[in-house]
Scaffold this motif. Sequence first.
Motif, short mmCIF file in Angstrom:
data_model
loop_
_atom_site.label_atom_id
_atom_site.label_comp_id
_atom_site.label_asym_id
_atom_site.label_seq_id
_atom_site.Cartn_x
_atom_site.Cartn_y
_atom_site.Cartn_z
N LEU A 119 82.74 192.99 -14.99
CA LEU A 119 81.57 192.36 -15.63
C LEU A 119 81.05 191.22 -14.78
CD1 LEU A 119 82.32 191.79 -19.44
CD2 LEU A 119 80.31 192.93 -18.49
N ALA A 171 78.22 195.88 -22.52
CA ALA A 171 77.75 194.90 -21.54
C ALA A 171 76.31 194.51 -21.86
CB ALA A 171 77.83 195.46 -20.13
N SER A 207 79.65 190.14 -21.59
CA SER A 207 80.30 191.04 -22.55
C SER A 207 79.53 191.08 -23.86
CB SER A 207 81.72 190.56 -22.83
OG SER A 207 82.28 191.30 -23.90
#
Length: 276
Positions: A54, A103, A61
């Motif tokens: 990420l 995401a 997130s």
Amino acid sequence: MFGRKSKFEIKTPDQFLLMRKAGLVVADVLARMQVEAVPGVTTDQLDRIAREMLQAAGAESSFLGYFGYPSVICASVNEEVVHAIPNPRPLQDGDILSVDFGAIVEGWNGDAAVTIEIGTAIEKQTALSKTTELSMWAGLAKAAAGNRLSDISHAVEKTIRNAGPYGILEEYGGHGIGTKMHMDPLVPNYGEPGHGPELVVGMALAIEPMATLGSRHVRTLEDDWTVVTTDGSRAAHWEHTVAITEEGPWVLTAHDGGAAYFQAHGIPSPAAKFAV
Ligand code: MF3
Ligand code: CO
């Protein structure tokens, strides 16, 4: 009726392109999970890898901090169906694991899940997972303008019922997605076709069937997150985020956008144009 506005968040083509960016981060992470999830690895380690990816992608997130959720993946093992928090217990040969991941890129969400068999495949579990995945694809194929919401639900249910005596969760289902991870409408994984709102261009949905080798009944553990089957039977969970476009469904969280499945089934889709 003129002047009518959709009850749902309607995306422009440019906004779908931003959701595609988030979708590809999700696709990359889940592809990596399928490689890393082997006997001896812990779900904490998988969460760590997802966090690093990420960060490397410059994305945020969808899950971390969501109603206080402490991790970036959900890692549900065996009789855990969904929403299990990563932990330091090593995965064991023969386990069945669902990894769910979301995401955010430039404010837009992508959400998907895969089921992974750990080490040795067990025939009954493979069949459950394959059926659940195929039911998701049958639902994704119905994510086209002019269809009704329950056409998706029905396609999911029919695929699972035709395959065997599996349990289909009723308390959980898919959802609208966009500037938030969970938006209207709810997308049940069962129901008669031809009901509910008409699907229109610009909607995005997460379609996520959950099925078990036993009963459909579930309860939530004391951690207030982990959803387990009441009969201890094992479960599978698959999920993709799909955009409803002028040209048909486009699976934002699949690298090929769904092109392989849609082409094989003669379903119009813009996916091939955007495949990576
Ligand atoms: N993708 C999951 C779902 O749609 C969301 C996980 S809940 C979270 O059910 F708290 F972990 F984010
Ligand atoms: Co979801």
